[in-house]
Design an enzyme around this catalytic site. Structure first.
Site, PDB file in Angstrom:
ATOM      1  N   HIS A   1       3.313   7.397  -3.216  1.00 18.50           N
ATOM      2  CA  HIS A   1       3.859   6.055  -3.017  1.00 18.50           C
ATOM      3  C   HIS A   1       3.511   5.105  -4.159  1.00 18.50           C
ATOM      4  CE1 HIS A   1      -0.083   5.003  -1.082  1.00 18.50           C
ATOM      5  NE2 HIS A   1       0.188   3.835  -1.624  1.00 18.50           N
TER       6      HIS A   1
ATOM      7  N   ASP B   1       1.954  12.652   0.601  1.00 18.14           N
ATOM      8  CA  ASP B   1       1.816  11.485  -0.279  1.00 18.14           C
ATOM      9  C   ASP B   1       0.890  11.843  -1.446  1.00 18.14           C
ATOM     10  OD1 ASP B   1       1.872   8.954  -1.329  1.00 18.14           O
ATOM     11  OD2 ASP B   1       0.611   8.047   0.225  1.00 18.14           O
TER      12      ASP B   1
ATOM     13  N   SER C   1      -5.367   2.967  -3.283  1.00 18.25           N
ATOM     14  CA  SER C   1      -4.395   4.044  -3.105  1.00 18.25           C
ATOM     15  C   SER C   1      -4.327   4.933  -4.319  1.00 18.25           C
ATOM     16  CB  SER C   1      -2.992   3.448  -2.939  1.00 18.25           C
ATOM     17  OG  SER C   1      -2.711   3.252  -1.604  1.00 18.25           O
ATOM     18  N   GLY C   2      -4.224   6.218  -4.068  1.00 19.61           N
ATOM     19  CA  GLY C   2      -4.081   7.156  -5.172  1.00 19.61           C
ATOM     20  C   GLY C   2      -5.402   7.588  -5.756  1.00 19.61           C
TER      21      GLY C   2
END
Ligand SMILES: *[C@@H]1O[C@H](CO)[C@@H](O)[C@H](O)[C@H]1NC(C)=O
Ligand SMILES: *[C@@H]1O[C@H](CO)[C@@H](O)[C@H](O)[C@H]1NC(C)=O
Length: 255
Positions: free
Chosen positions: A67, A115, A208-209
């Site tokens: 994402h 994801d 995130s990530g």
């Protein structure tokens, strides 16, 4: 059910000037102690805009969350203090994104299956003490394992406050049963939950990530969690890297 995988989404939807999902209850990492940590930015000059974290997995590839994909992004390696030039920083403009084919960006159902995404650097990173890849975890970690998360994401929630230095926090892998209870029907095989069940520590916007490091290998990629970060009984959700080893290998070999 307002299950946001989203710390991540919040900022995208709200046009938050910073962005996406880090760590509540963390402390500043020892500078460059996480030499695989990368930051993904929309704009890299002041005011820089952090989107996500990522992990260097070879001198040419990063692993992050699907994402976090954009038409292009800036990658910073060797970074600690985002507003100071400290020496080991390396900057790349990246456009080669390889999201997992199972990932469907659906912000309505908030389906965050698969994801996970590889990013190819336009040239090799120069490896050194502050820039080193991390091996991906081939075996899945068991519940109770102590792991470390790191990132420049928000250190408070819901009123977000972003740190300028990289933050680290110890958290543990939770039982799949608790993960299912927190997010009924939304947890697939390639996901795991980590944090503290009682809340108060975990990933948040801007993280995130980024990496979840267990036993010295990359076990997870920060994917989402509850909208208010680190609430009790709403642990962070991670893509479980051991489920994607074959896809990671194949993609890195093919491209
Ligand atoms: C990373 O993986 C390589 C190849 O499997 C191995 O030789 C090396 O020892 C590993 N490094 C660490 C730090 O575990
Ligand atoms: C995480 O735990 C390790 C081992 O217990 C400790 O040495 C380290 O300082 C902790 N790190 C943080 C950020 O709390």
């Amino acid at each position: 059910m307002q299950l946001g995988f989203v710390c991540a989404l919040l900022s995208l939807l709200a046009g938050n000037s910073w962005a996406d999902t880090r760590a509540i209850g963390a402390q500043e990492c020892h500078p460059n102690s996480q030499p695989w940590q990368a930051g993904l930015f929309y704009v890299t000059r002041n005011p820089y805009r952090l989107l996500c974290g990522a992990t260097l997995v070879s001198d040419r590839w990063l692993l992050t969350a699907a994402h976090c994909q954009r038409p292009f992004l800036w990658v910073r390696l060797g970074e600690h203090h985002l507003q100071k030039r400290e020496g080991p920083e390396q900057l790349f403009r990246v456009m080669d994104f390889f999201p997992h084919p199972g990932f469907k960006q659906n912000r309505i159902t908030q389906d965050y299956k698969d994801d996970i995404m590889l990013i190819r650097l336009p040239r090799k990173a120069r490896l050194g003490p502050a820039v080193q890849p991390l091996n991906v975890s081939e075996t899945c970690v068991s519940p109770g394992t102590q792991c470390l998360i790191s990132g420049w994401g928000a250190v408070s929630s819901p009123t977000v406050h972003f740190p300028v230095t990289l933050q680290c926090a110890n958290i543990s892998i939770l039982e799949p049963r608790l993960c299912q209870r927190a997010y009924p029907g939304q947890i697939s095989k390639g996901m795991l939950c980590a944090g503290l069940w009682e809340g108060g520590r975990g990933s948040c916007q801007g993280d995130s990530g980024g990496p979840l490091v267990c036993h010295g290998t990359l076990a997870g990629v920060v994917s989402g969690g509850s909208e208010l970060c680190s609430r009790p009984h709403h642990p962070g959700v991670y893509s479980s890297v051991c489920h994607y080893v074959r896809w990671i290998r194949k993609t890195m070999e093919e491209y």
